[in-house]
Design a protein around this motif. Structure first.
Motif, PDB file in Angstrom:
ATOM      1  N   ILE A  45      -4.514 -10.791 -60.204  1.00  0.00           N
ATOM      2  CA  ILE A  45      -5.813 -11.462 -60.122  1.00  0.00           C
ATOM      3  C   ILE A  45      -6.170 -11.742 -58.673  1.00  0.00           C
ATOM      4  O   ILE A  45      -7.317 -11.531 -58.242  1.00  0.00           O
ATOM      5  N   TRP A  46      -5.197 -12.216 -57.887  1.00  0.00           N
ATOM      6  CA  TRP A  46      -5.485 -12.524 -56.477  1.00  0.00           C
ATOM      7  C   TRP A  46      -5.851 -11.257 -55.702  1.00  0.00           C
ATOM      8  O   TRP A  46      -6.761 -11.281 -54.874  1.00  0.00           O
ATOM      9  N   ALA A  47      -5.162 -10.151 -55.974  1.00  0.00           N
ATOM     10  CA  ALA A  47      -5.518  -8.898 -55.313  1.00  0.00           C
ATOM     11  C   ALA A  47      -6.935  -8.464 -55.697  1.00  0.00           C
ATOM     12  O   ALA A  47      -7.720  -8.010 -54.845  1.00  0.00           O
ATOM     13  N   ASN A  48      -7.285  -8.609 -56.970  1.00  0.00           N
ATOM     14  CA  ASN A  48      -8.634  -8.247 -57.425  1.00  0.00           C
ATOM     15  C   ASN A  48      -9.694  -9.126 -56.768  1.00  0.00           C
ATOM     16  O   ASN A  48     -10.733  -8.638 -56.307  1.00  0.00           O
ATOM     17  N   LEU A  49      -9.439 -10.436 -56.736  1.00  0.00           N
ATOM     18  CA  LEU A  49     -10.420 -11.358 -56.168  1.00  0.00           C
ATOM     19  C   LEU A  49     -10.570 -11.167 -54.664  1.00  0.00           C
ATOM     20  O   LEU A  49     -11.688 -11.226 -54.127  1.00  0.00           O
ATOM     21  N   ALA A  50      -9.454 -10.941 -53.981  1.00  0.00           N
ATOM     22  CA  ALA A  50      -9.532 -10.730 -52.538  1.00  0.00           C
ATOM     23  C   ALA A  50     -10.404  -9.522 -52.222  1.00  0.00           C
ATOM     24  O   ALA A  50     -11.306  -9.580 -51.368  1.00  0.00           O
ATOM     25  N   GLU A  51     -10.166  -8.419 -52.921  1.00  0.00           N
ATOM     26  CA  GLU A  51     -10.963  -7.226 -52.674  1.00  0.00           C
ATOM     27  C   GLU A  51     -12.414  -7.437 -53.109  1.00  0.00           C
ATOM     28  O   GLU A  51     -13.358  -7.006 -52.423  1.00  0.00           O
ATOM     29  N   GLY A  52     -12.618  -8.118 -54.228  1.00  0.00           N
ATOM     30  CA  GLY A  52     -13.982  -8.369 -54.696  1.00  0.00           C
ATOM     31  C   GLY A  52     -14.785  -9.210 -53.724  1.00  0.00           C
ATOM     32  O   GLY A  52     -15.964  -8.919 -53.455  1.00  0.00           O
ATOM     33  N   LEU A  53     -14.181 -10.254 -53.175  1.00  0.00           N
ATOM     34  CA  LEU A  53     -14.908 -11.095 -52.209  1.00  0.00           C
ATOM     35  C   LEU A  53     -15.084 -10.375 -50.872  1.00  0.00           C
ATOM     36  O   LEU A  53     -16.066 -10.614 -50.162  1.00  0.00           O
ATOM     37  N   ARG A  54     -14.153  -9.495 -50.519  1.00  0.00           N
ATOM     38  CA  ARG A  54     -14.352  -8.673 -49.317  1.00  0.00           C
ATOM     39  C   ARG A  54     -15.602  -7.816 -49.474  1.00  0.00           C
ATOM     40  O   ARG A  54     -16.411  -7.688 -48.551  1.00  0.00           O
ATOM     41  N   LEU A  55     -15.769  -7.249 -50.669  1.00  0.00           N
ATOM     42  CA  LEU A  55     -16.933  -6.405 -50.909  1.00  0.00           C
ATOM     43  C   LEU A  55     -18.227  -7.208 -50.989  1.00  0.00           C
ATOM     44  O   LEU A  55     -19.313  -6.641 -50.906  1.00  0.00           O
ATOM     45  N   ARG A  56     -18.112  -8.514 -51.156  1.00  0.00           N
ATOM     46  CA  ARG A  56     -19.295  -9.381 -51.120  1.00  0.00           C
ATOM     47  C   ARG A  56     -19.574  -9.919 -49.721  1.00  0.00           C
ATOM     48  O   ARG A  56     -20.420 -10.787 -49.535  1.00  0.00           O
ATOM     49  N   GLY A  57     -18.858  -9.415 -48.738  1.00  0.00           N
ATOM     50  CA  GLY A  57     -19.172  -9.748 -47.356  1.00  0.00           C
ATOM     51  C   GLY A  57     -18.312 -10.805 -46.720  1.00  0.00           C
ATOM     52  O   GLY A  57     -18.561 -11.200 -45.568  1.00  0.00           O
ATOM     53  N   HIS A  58     -17.289 -11.284 -47.400  1.00  0.00           N
ATOM     54  CA  HIS A  58     -16.412 -12.306 -46.840  1.00  0.00           C
ATOM     55  C   HIS A  58     -15.208 -11.651 -46.170  1.00  0.00           C
ATOM     56  O   HIS A  58     -14.779 -10.555 -46.539  1.00  0.00           O
ATOM     57  N   ALA A  59     -14.649 -12.329 -45.174  1.00  0.00           N
ATOM     58  CA  ALA A  59     -13.400 -11.895 -44.562  1.00  0.00           C
ATOM     59  C   ALA A  59     -12.255 -12.461 -45.386  1.00  0.00           C
ATOM     60  O   ALA A  59     -12.233 -13.662 -45.669  1.00  0.00           O
ATOM     61  N   VAL A  60     -11.329 -11.619 -45.783  1.00  0.00           N
ATOM     62  CA  VAL A  60     -10.264 -12.069 -46.676  1.00  0.00           C
ATOM     63  C   VAL A  60      -8.907 -11.581 -46.188  1.00  0.00           C
ATOM     64  O   VAL A  60      -8.804 -10.578 -45.483  1.00  0.00           O
ATOM     65  N   MET A  61      -7.895 -12.314 -46.583  1.00  0.00           N
ATOM     66  CA  MET A  61      -6.508 -11.898 -46.391  1.00  0.00           C
ATOM     67  C   MET A  61      -5.772 -12.133 -47.700  1.00  0.00           C
ATOM     68  O   MET A  61      -5.951 -13.164 -48.352  1.00  0.00           O
ATOM     69  N   LEU A  62      -4.941 -11.176 -48.097  1.00  0.00           N
ATOM     70  CA  LEU A  62      -4.076 -11.317 -49.255  1.00  0.00           C
ATOM     71  C   LEU A  62      -2.670 -11.571 -48.723  1.00  0.00           C
ATOM     72  O   LEU A  62      -2.122 -10.736 -47.996  1.00  0.00           O
ATOM     73  N   ALA A  63      -2.093 -12.716 -49.051  1.00  0.00           N
ATOM     74  CA  ALA A  63      -0.844 -13.127 -48.420  1.00  0.00           C
ATOM     75  C   ALA A  63       0.156 -13.654 -49.437  1.00  0.00           C
ATOM     76  O   ALA A  63      -0.208 -14.100 -50.532  1.00  0.00           O
ATOM     77  N   ALA A  64       1.437 -13.612 -49.050  1.00  0.00           N
ATOM     78  CA  ALA A  64       2.521 -14.185 -49.844  1.00  0.00           C
ATOM     79  C   ALA A  64       3.483 -14.892 -48.905  1.00  0.00           C
ATOM     80  O   ALA A  64       3.579 -14.545 -47.722  1.00  0.00           O
ATOM     81  N   LEU A  65       4.180 -15.867 -49.440  1.00  0.00           N
ATOM     82  CA  LEU A  65       5.177 -16.543 -48.624  1.00  0.00           C
ATOM     83  C   LEU A  65       6.245 -15.567 -48.179  1.00  0.00           C
ATOM     84  O   LEU A  65       6.723 -15.618 -47.047  1.00  0.00           O
TER      85      LEU A  65
END
Length: 394
Positions: A45-65
């Motif tokens: 879900i986090w990978a999907n949302l990160a990419e989806g919000l990137r495509l909506r024009g936001h800067a995103v990072m997908l991260a893990a500890l």
């Protein structure tokens, strides 16, 4: 990549899912953080949302500890970034993660950090306090909190009450009710956002759903998808196979209980009819799912299962355990049940529900129709717009 190689990246458009782009005059910088990158529902879900919000024009990072043994697949533009190169083993190393996260937040110039899984939920609010710039945190829960390590659950109640945490998302009402014993300051931040599938997955499912009429000579098949672990309660499904001598059970997934589950199948004399297919990427797993007749999920607990949504959108009849979160998962918006329910440890009842579907064409058709209606209610645009709204309110 690790924190030391992380760079400031800007959101950019893309043609593949341009239909999900929403007009947003205020782009934000958001990190989607999980405890580890091992494939699972929260990571997906986090990978999907990160990419989806990137495509909506936001800067995103997908991260893990830290990395998992294997990593959840991601879009090319949203790779994993890790705070640590490996899982910390000492208490001091675990404490140091908060400082590493604070550095990550500063390096990316994050406005908002969305977290999932207990360790990330606990550490991110502390890291936000250590960061040199204001960072808002939105934590999330994808299973009931009473299934967590008790110490982590206690810490979550405390750190979730900090001012840096602006919202606490749960993927179902049952998940949110599991926080009933936490502080009032924590409960005031609760918000339910149900899961959905990204548009490219919905498109694949739509194609598969139209081709589901397969050669019946392949036999009667039940499909289950999920890690071979305690939560999924696969022993009851294997015991149910004893009462279904002409049914093949296909289980997609890997996990720590694999050897014990295979041994149980051999002990019960059903090993030839219980297939352990191992891990498959999502596209392959969906093809296997579409080839089945019934989807079964006997889990002890879930949150809002993506596999259940996928099966529903394919129009497979659904059979789940009677855990409350599972009953909510197959309930339509009007409360009507869109699947069958069997006792969480009742293998005979589970077999009866499956055989009723397979033996009665009219019952099967009605169950398939109810499942498809349930799947249609899980809308991707509704989910991503709800998360995007949290950026503006943070």
């Amino acid at each position: 990549m690790t924190i030391d190689s992380a760079t400031r990246t800007e959101g950019a458009g893309g043609s593949a899912t341009s239909s999900v782009r929403a007009a947003n005059p205020t782009p934000h910088r958001a990190i989607f953080l999980v405890s580890h990158s091992t494939p699972g529902g929260a990571q997906e879900i986090w990978a999907n949302l990160a990419e989806g919000l990137r495509l909506r024009g936001h800067a995103v990072m997908l991260a893990a500890l830290y990395p998992g043994d294997t990593a959840q697949n991601t879009a090319p533009n949203t790779p994993w970034t890790y705070a640590l190169e490996r899982k910390p083993s000492s208490f001091g190393a675990k404490l140091a993660m908060a400082h590493r996260l604070a550095r990550l937040f500063d390096a990316f110039e994050a406005d908002v950090v969305f977290t999932a899984l207990p360790a990330a939920n606990v550490l991110a609010p502390i890291a936000a306090l250590l960061a040199r710039r204001p960072v808002h945190v939105v934590t999330s829960h994808h299973t009931p909190s009473n299934t967590y390590n008790p110490a982590l659950n206690l810490l979550d109640g405390l750190t979730g009450s900090l001012g840096a945490v602006v919202r606490i998302v749960g993927v179902s009402e049952t998940v949110q009710r599991s926080h009933a014993g936490k502080l009032a300051a924590y409960r005031a931040k609760l918000l339910t956002i149900k899961n959905a599938l990204p548009l490219e997955v919905e498109a694949q499912i739509a194609g598969l759903a139209g081709q589901r009429f397969r050669d019946r000579a392949a036999g009667r098949q039940v499909v289950a998808i999920g890690r071979l672990a305690y939560q999924k309660n696969y022993p009851v499904l294997i015991r149910a196979a004893v009462h279904m001598p002409d049914v093949t059970i296909r289980i997609v997934g890997e996990g720590p209980d694999e050897a014990a589950l295979k041994a149980l199948a051999r002990e019960l004399g059903v090993a030839e009819r219980v297939e352990f297919l191992g891990f498959h990427p999502r596209k392959e797993a969906l093809n296997i799912l579409a080839g089945g007749d019934v989807f079964v999920q006997p889990s002890l607990f879930e949150g809002h299962s993506l596999a259940l949504i996928e099966a529903a959108k394919l129009g497979l009849p659904l059979v789940v355990s009677d855990a409350q979160v599972q009953i909510e998962g197959i309930s339509a918006p009007d409360g009507a049940l869109c699947g069958a329910v069997a006792g969480v440890h009742d293998d005979r009842a589970l077999a009866r529900e499956i055989l009723h579907l397979l033996d009665d064409p009219d019952h099967y058709a009605a169950a398939a129709s109810r499942a498809a209606a349930l799947g249609a209610a899980a809308a991707y645009d509704t989910m991503i717009t709800a998360y995007e709204g949290l950026l503006d309110r943070a």
